[in-house]
Design an enzyme around this catalytic site. Sequence first.
Site, PDB file in Angstrom:
ATOM      1  N   ASP A  41     -29.900 -52.033 -58.559  1.00  0.00           N
ATOM      2  CA  ASP A  41     -28.712 -52.231 -58.120  1.00  0.00           C
ATOM      3  C   ASP A  41     -29.727 -53.977 -58.402  1.00  0.00           C
ATOM      4  O   ASP A  41     -30.505 -54.216 -59.142  1.00  0.00           O
ATOM      5  CB  ASP A  41     -29.206 -52.948 -56.431  1.00  0.00           C
ATOM      6  CG  ASP A  41     -27.154 -53.462 -55.878  1.00  0.00           C
ATOM      7  OD1 ASP A  41     -26.469 -52.511 -55.982  1.00  0.00           O
ATOM      8  OD2 ASP A  41     -27.115 -54.651 -56.223  1.00  0.00           O
ATOM      9  N   THR A 129     -14.508 -45.918 -59.952  1.00  0.00           N
ATOM     10  CA  THR A 129     -13.187 -45.629 -60.207  1.00  0.00           C
ATOM     11  C   THR A 129     -12.240 -47.197 -61.356  1.00  0.00           C
ATOM     12  O   THR A 129     -12.695 -48.316 -61.684  1.00  0.00           O
ATOM     13  CB  THR A 129     -12.075 -46.327 -59.130  1.00  0.00           C
ATOM     14  OG1 THR A 129     -12.562 -45.285 -57.648  1.00  0.00           O
ATOM     15  CG2 THR A 129     -10.415 -45.995 -59.312  1.00  0.00           C
ATOM     16  N   GLU A 157     -15.462 -40.286 -57.153  1.00  0.00           N
ATOM     17  CA  GLU A 157     -15.272 -40.177 -55.262  1.00  0.00           C
ATOM     18  C   GLU A 157     -14.003 -40.235 -55.218  1.00  0.00           C
ATOM     19  O   GLU A 157     -13.090 -40.909 -55.605  1.00  0.00           O
ATOM     20  CB  GLU A 157     -16.042 -40.726 -55.471  1.00  0.00           C
ATOM     21  CG  GLU A 157     -15.891 -42.811 -55.503  1.00  0.00           C
ATOM     22  CD  GLU A 157     -14.994 -43.196 -54.288  1.00  0.00           C
ATOM     23  OE1 GLU A 157     -15.320 -42.389 -53.730  1.00  0.00           O
ATOM     24  OE2 GLU A 157     -14.428 -44.483 -54.390  1.00  0.00           O
ATOM     25  N   LYS A 210      -8.345 -39.082 -60.061  1.00  0.00           N
ATOM     26  CA  LYS A 210      -8.427 -40.737 -58.442  1.00  0.00           C
ATOM     27  C   LYS A 210      -7.760 -41.890 -58.558  1.00  0.00           C
ATOM     28  O   LYS A 210      -7.108 -41.328 -56.770  1.00  0.00           O
ATOM     29  CB  LYS A 210      -9.789 -41.183 -59.105  1.00  0.00           C
ATOM     30  CG  LYS A 210     -10.178 -42.319 -57.853  1.00  0.00           C
ATOM     31  CD  LYS A 210     -10.524 -42.047 -56.532  1.00  0.00           C
ATOM     32  CE  LYS A 210     -11.715 -43.282 -56.366  1.00  0.00           C
ATOM     33  NZ  LYS A 210     -11.325 -42.729 -54.850  1.00  0.00           N
ATOM     34  N   PHE A 255      -1.703 -39.550 -42.930  1.00  0.00           N
ATOM     35  CA  PHE A 255      -1.184 -40.957 -43.310  1.00  0.00           C
ATOM     36  C   PHE A 255      -0.216 -40.407 -43.414  1.00  0.00           C
ATOM     37  O   PHE A 255       0.554 -41.025 -43.922  1.00  0.00           O
ATOM     38  CB  PHE A 255      -2.188 -40.743 -44.774  1.00  0.00           C
ATOM     39  CG  PHE A 255      -3.590 -40.945 -45.697  1.00  0.00           C
ATOM     40  CD1 PHE A 255      -3.978 -41.467 -45.614  1.00  0.00           C
ATOM     41  CD2 PHE A 255      -4.429 -39.543 -45.909  1.00  0.00           C
ATOM     42  CE1 PHE A 255      -5.430 -42.593 -45.451  1.00  0.00           C
ATOM     43  CE2 PHE A 255      -5.558 -39.893 -45.381  1.00  0.00           C
ATOM     44  CZ  PHE A 255      -6.393 -40.445 -45.967  1.00  0.00           C
ATOM     45  N   ALA A 258       2.201 -45.250 -38.268  1.00  0.00           N
ATOM     46  CA  ALA A 258       2.607 -46.454 -38.459  1.00  0.00           C
ATOM     47  C   ALA A 258       1.370 -47.140 -37.672  1.00  0.00           C
ATOM     48  O   ALA A 258       0.945 -46.894 -37.136  1.00  0.00           O
ATOM     49  CB  ALA A 258       4.110 -46.457 -37.595  1.00  0.00           C
ATOM     50  N   GLY A 259       1.642 -48.168 -39.085  1.00  0.00           N
ATOM     51  CA  GLY A 259       0.728 -49.446 -38.167  1.00  0.00           C
ATOM     52  C   GLY A 259       0.477 -50.496 -39.169  1.00  0.00           C
ATOM     53  O   GLY A 259       1.968 -51.326 -40.080  1.00  0.00           O
ATOM     54  N   CYS A 266     -10.650 -48.903 -51.864  1.00  0.00           N
ATOM     55  CA  CYS A 266      -9.835 -48.439 -52.808  1.00  0.00           C
ATOM     56  C   CYS A 266      -8.275 -48.896 -53.151  1.00  0.00           C
ATOM     57  O   CYS A 266      -7.868 -48.804 -54.093  1.00  0.00           O
ATOM     58  CB  CYS A 266     -10.054 -47.016 -52.702  1.00  0.00           C
ATOM     59  SG  CYS A 266     -11.711 -46.737 -52.594  1.00  0.00           S
ATOM     60  N   LYS A 326     -10.529 -50.889 -40.918  1.00  0.00           N
ATOM     61  CA  LYS A 326     -10.942 -49.772 -40.055  1.00  0.00           C
ATOM     62  C   LYS A 326     -12.092 -49.275 -39.209  1.00  0.00           C
ATOM     63  O   LYS A 326     -13.268 -49.983 -39.400  1.00  0.00           O
ATOM     64  CB  LYS A 326     -10.427 -47.906 -41.047  1.00  0.00           C
ATOM     65  CG  LYS A 326     -11.439 -47.692 -41.187  1.00  0.00           C
ATOM     66  CD  LYS A 326     -11.122 -46.662 -42.767  1.00  0.00           C
ATOM     67  CE  LYS A 326     -12.421 -46.056 -42.870  1.00  0.00           C
ATOM     68  NZ  LYS A 326     -12.026 -44.413 -43.710  1.00  0.00           N
TER      69      LYS A 326
END
Length: 454
Positions: A41, A129, A157, A210, A255, A258-259, A266, A326
């Site tokens: 890195d 991605t 991924e 993806k 999925f 509701a929210g 992503c 989340k």
Amino acid sequence: MKVKLHMHNSNHNVAVFGAGYIGLVAGACFAELGHRVTIRDIQPARIQALQSGAVPIYEPGLGEMLTRNSKRLRFTLDADEAVRDAEIVYVCVDTPPTASGDADLSRIWAVINALKGASHLAVVTVKSTVPVGTGARIRAAMDTAGLEHVPYASNPEFTAEGRAVEDFMHPDRIVIGTEDDTAAELLADLHDGVKGPTLLMDVASAEMVKLTANALLATKISFTNEIATLCEATGADIAHVTKATGMDHRLGPHFMNAGLGYGGSCFPKDSRALRALASNSGYAFQLLTAVIEVNDLQPRRAVQRLKNELNGLKGRTIALLGMTFKPGTDDMREAPSTVIASRLQAEGAHVRCWDPMAPACNDGPWASAHRCATLPQTMTAADGAIIATEWPQLRQANWSRLATMMNTPVLFDGRNLLTPHVMKQHGYIYLSVGRPTTPATPATTPHDRHPQRA
């Protein structure tokens, strides 16, 4: 499309570029499978932390896996050191969106440039991605860098934060895109021990898989939120609607919660990238445009509904419960809470926030929000509250006691985490997404003791 090739069950030397959520999990899991892994890195603090045994990100099971496989793992800032003994290079750097919505591939090109002359490599693989067509551009860049005999592959991924280790080791599928049969067999062998089917295909198709998967999941979320808004207008209950709809084997229940919409690194980025890819190809992806617009509106609707209930937000103190996008992660990227905090402040409200995992934040709205260590501190003398992240601590909280601490016990549950009639019994005016608003039970609410300010 071909199926999984024959496995040789041998150990390999792998260089992973990028020690973020994707690279660190991939490197740890490859080490768990018995391979020797060097992770490179460009951030000195991150590499220093990893070398000293600290884990710079939170991901369940990752720290234990890194410790367990420490003898097979090395961490470095030096690209040459990472590549020196490697057979396989994995590119796991981030590809953030540009102003136009395209993916910023500058970190990808930096890695390819760092590989210049490493003709001993058996394959260069991109897990980041990227837009469809990037593989062809990388192939051309590798040829220019003296890597014309090194095969190229795409291995996207499909790991979700909060369960990335589990998703890597037990995936729904492993997608390998390459034009080289030897590279395909090598990468399939690299994944020996991973419990999941391998699909081999061309590079462009692997890149598209993806983006398609994430865009389709984002579509399910936004569609469910559109139905939730209709439920609010008609008196239907989204919980009943999605439960019954999800029992259809053609649709499934996943999925359809509701929210406040999707967030993270992503879904927002990949949805915009796929839309940009379509636009750059001369095609207006109208469905995906609507998906993005619906998602952008969801946190703003939460603030507007609380504003309507409180007769304005100016001078109010609002408790924001949850900051990460989340539960089970410390990731704040594209979190709906950031939009909510910003909108609350724009309306003149004072924001108090709580989250058990979010890092210290001093950017944007968080610079002037007051971070509290406990739920009671956050809720004391608050004029309203919004649940932005469905942390289990919120499900287990003593809501009856918390109601007595508030000026006005008005709660907007942006994750439909709690049960309406129970919250009514606790004394709340309880608002949620796609379910009828539950007025507080007059006998139990302290609401009248604290008249609303004009």
